[in-house]
Write a protein that holds these residues in place. Structure first.
Motif, short mmCIF file in Angstrom:
data_model
loop_
_atom_site.label_atom_id
_atom_site.label_comp_id
_atom_site.label_asym_id
_atom_site.label_seq_id
_atom_site.Cartn_x
_atom_site.Cartn_y
_atom_site.Cartn_z
N GLU A 195 0.83 -1.21 0.00
CA GLU A 195 0.00 0.00 0.00
C GLU A 195 0.86 1.26 0.00
O GLU A 195 0.40 2.33 0.41
CB GLU A 195 -0.92 -0.01 1.22
N PHE A 196 2.08 1.15 -0.47
CA PHE A 196 3.04 2.26 -0.44
C PHE A 196 2.49 3.50 -1.13
O PHE A 196 2.69 4.62 -0.64
CB PHE A 196 4.35 1.82 -1.11
N TYR A 197 1.83 3.33 -2.24
CA TYR A 197 1.32 4.49 -2.99
C TYR A 197 0.36 5.32 -2.14
O TYR A 197 0.49 6.54 -2.06
CB TYR A 197 0.62 4.03 -4.26
N PHE A 198 -0.58 4.66 -1.49
CA PHE A 198 -1.57 5.38 -0.70
C PHE A 198 -0.93 6.10 0.48
O PHE A 198 -1.26 7.26 0.77
CB PHE A 198 -2.64 4.40 -0.20
N VAL A 199 -0.01 5.43 1.12
CA VAL A 199 0.68 6.05 2.26
C VAL A 199 1.54 7.21 1.79
O VAL A 199 1.54 8.29 2.42
CB VAL A 199 1.55 5.00 2.98
N ALA A 200 2.25 7.05 0.68
CA ALA A 200 3.13 8.10 0.17
C ALA A 200 2.34 9.34 -0.21
O ALA A 200 2.76 10.48 0.06
CB ALA A 200 3.91 7.58 -1.04
N VAL A 201 1.17 9.15 -0.82
CA VAL A 201 0.36 10.31 -1.23
C VAL A 201 -0.19 11.03 0.00
O VAL A 201 -0.24 12.28 0.03
CB VAL A 201 -0.79 9.86 -2.15
N ALA A 202 -0.60 10.30 1.02
CA ALA A 202 -1.08 10.94 2.24
C ALA A 202 0.02 11.78 2.88
O ALA A 202 -0.22 12.91 3.32
CB ALA A 202 -1.58 9.88 3.22
N VAL A 203 1.24 11.24 2.91
CA VAL A 203 2.38 11.99 3.44
C VAL A 203 2.68 13.19 2.56
O VAL A 203 3.00 14.29 3.06
CB VAL A 203 3.63 11.07 3.54
N LEU A 204 2.57 13.01 1.25
CA LEU A 204 2.80 14.11 0.31
C LEU A 204 1.85 15.28 0.58
O LEU A 204 2.28 16.45 0.65
CB LEU A 204 2.62 13.60 -1.12
N ALA A 206 0.29 15.96 3.34
CA ALA A 206 0.53 16.51 4.67
C ALA A 206 1.79 17.36 4.75
O ALA A 206 1.93 18.18 5.66
CB ALA A 206 0.60 15.38 5.69
N THR A 207 2.69 17.19 3.80
CA THR A 207 3.96 17.93 3.83
C THR A 207 4.04 18.96 2.71
O THR A 207 4.08 20.17 2.97
CB THR A 207 5.15 16.95 3.73
N VAL A 208 4.00 18.50 1.49
CA VAL A 208 4.13 19.40 0.33
C VAL A 208 2.85 20.20 0.08
O VAL A 208 2.88 21.25 -0.54
CB VAL A 208 4.52 18.59 -0.93
N GLY A 209 1.72 19.70 0.61
CA GLY A 209 0.44 20.38 0.38
C GLY A 209 0.44 21.83 0.82
O GLY A 209 -0.25 22.67 0.22
N TRP A 210 1.22 22.16 1.82
CA TRP A 210 1.22 23.53 2.34
C TRP A 210 1.93 24.51 1.42
O TRP A 210 1.93 25.71 1.68
CB TRP A 210 1.84 23.55 3.73
N ARG A 219 2.35 16.13 -9.73
CA ARG A 219 3.61 15.47 -10.08
C ARG A 219 4.04 14.51 -8.98
O ARG A 219 4.55 13.41 -9.24
CB ARG A 219 4.70 16.51 -10.31
N GLY A 220 3.80 14.92 -7.74
CA GLY A 220 4.13 14.05 -6.62
C GLY A 220 3.32 12.76 -6.64
O GLY A 220 3.82 11.68 -6.28
N LEU A 221 2.06 12.85 -7.10
CA LEU A 221 1.24 11.65 -7.24
C LEU A 221 1.87 10.69 -8.24
O LEU A 221 1.90 9.47 -8.02
CB LEU A 221 -0.17 12.02 -7.71
N LEU A 222 2.37 11.24 -9.34
CA LEU A 222 2.99 10.40 -10.37
C LEU A 222 4.29 9.79 -9.87
O LEU A 222 4.58 8.61 -10.13
CB LEU A 222 3.24 11.24 -11.63
N TYR A 223 5.10 10.58 -9.15
CA TYR A 223 6.34 10.05 -8.58
C TYR A 223 6.04 8.93 -7.58
O TYR A 223 6.74 7.91 -7.53
CB TYR A 223 7.13 11.16 -7.90
N SER A 224 5.00 9.13 -6.77
CA SER A 224 4.61 8.12 -5.79
C SER A 224 4.16 6.83 -6.48
O SER A 224 4.48 5.72 -6.04
CB SER A 224 3.47 8.64 -4.90
N LEU A 225 3.45 7.00 -7.59
CA LEU A 225 3.01 5.84 -8.35
C LEU A 225 4.21 5.07 -8.92
O LEU A 225 4.26 3.84 -8.85
CB LEU A 225 2.09 6.28 -9.49
N GLY A 226 5.17 5.80 -9.46
CA GLY A 226 6.37 5.16 -9.99
C GLY A 226 7.15 4.42 -8.92
O GLY A 226 7.61 3.29 -9.14
#
Length: 240
Positions: A195-204, A206-210, A219-226
């Motif tokens: 479930e790495f993708y889902f966790v990575a996007v949630a962290v993304l 919470a951090t980069v969202g601001w 782009r972060g979603l795509l990097y997380s998917l890769g």
């Protein structure tokens, strides 16, 4: 109403198609008045109705998005830890044993629930029409997949599953366990990898969202998917 066998086998591709279509939103490209993300559109509405300032609205909506994405990721992580990442990734339905542990003591479909909640969170980055369509399509598809599994499990286990079905809600989780634990131990590391993708996007979020930069987040979603596709290559092969 329930998903067909082909739909179930192709469920990951169907999810991907829905997300790509709704992020792209080709129907909105020619409308200069609707070329905004749901984030901007909803923030503007809250500001225009004098409920919040524009900046306050963007903050509140980001917090809501983080909550939904993180909660969705948690349900998927929790569910996968008990059912196994190989079963989650399988194109076929499985029923070697009636699972009654972890989140399955509170909801029959923690993985589908997690996907829906996660979708609500990331829809903030879509065009507002794409966001509405995406949430609707994902909800309908999760519901149809759940119905298909119910028929399969009822045929597989008979009365024990029918009793389980009567005690545990289909989606909305109960605040406390509704059935006794079967004593199965979770596999957290395997689940985290699966479930790495889902966790990575949630962290993304919470951090980069601001940074309030929707383009950077997409782009972060795509990097997380890769990154998830790379991690997935090292997981146990799906049980097809």
């Amino acid at each position: 109403m329930r998903a067909t066998t082909i739909e179930y086998r192709l469920r990951f591709a169907i999810h991907a198609l829905i997300y790509v279509l709704c992020f792209w939103a080709p129907w909105a490209q020619r409308d200069s008045l609707t070329t905004k993300t749901a984030w901007v559109t909803l923030s503007s509405l809250l500001f225009e109705h004098h409920w919040l300032s524009f900046m306050q609205a963007t903050d509140v909506l980001l917090i809501v998005a983080i909550f939904f994405a993180a909660t969705g990721a948690w349900f998927r992580l929790w569910g996968s830890a008990y059912v196994g990442s190989d079963v989650v990734a399988s194109r076929a339905m499985h029923g070697q044993a009636l699972l009654a542990d972890g989140p399955y003591r509170r909801t029959r479909n923690p993985l589908y629930l997690g996907t829906l909640l996660f979708t609500v969170g990331i829809s903030l980055l879509m065009h507002w029409t794409g966001a509405a369509i995406c949430i609707a399509l994902i909800w309908i598809f999760q519901f149809r997949l759940a119905l298909a599994e119910e028929v399969f499990l009822a045929a597989k286990f008979g009365a024990p599953y029918v009793e389980y079905k009567q005690l545990v809600p289909r989606f909305l989780p109960a605040p406390s366990p509704l059935i006794p634990s079967a004593g199965q131990q979770p596999r957290w590391l395997q689940s985290l990898a699966g479930e790495f993708y889902f966790v990575a996007v949630a962290v993304l979020l919470a951090t980069v969202g601001w940074s309030f930069n929707a383009t950077m987040l997409v782009r972060g979603l795509l990097y997380s998917l890769g990154a998830w596709l790379i991690v997935r290559a090292f997981l146990p092969k799906p049980k097809d």
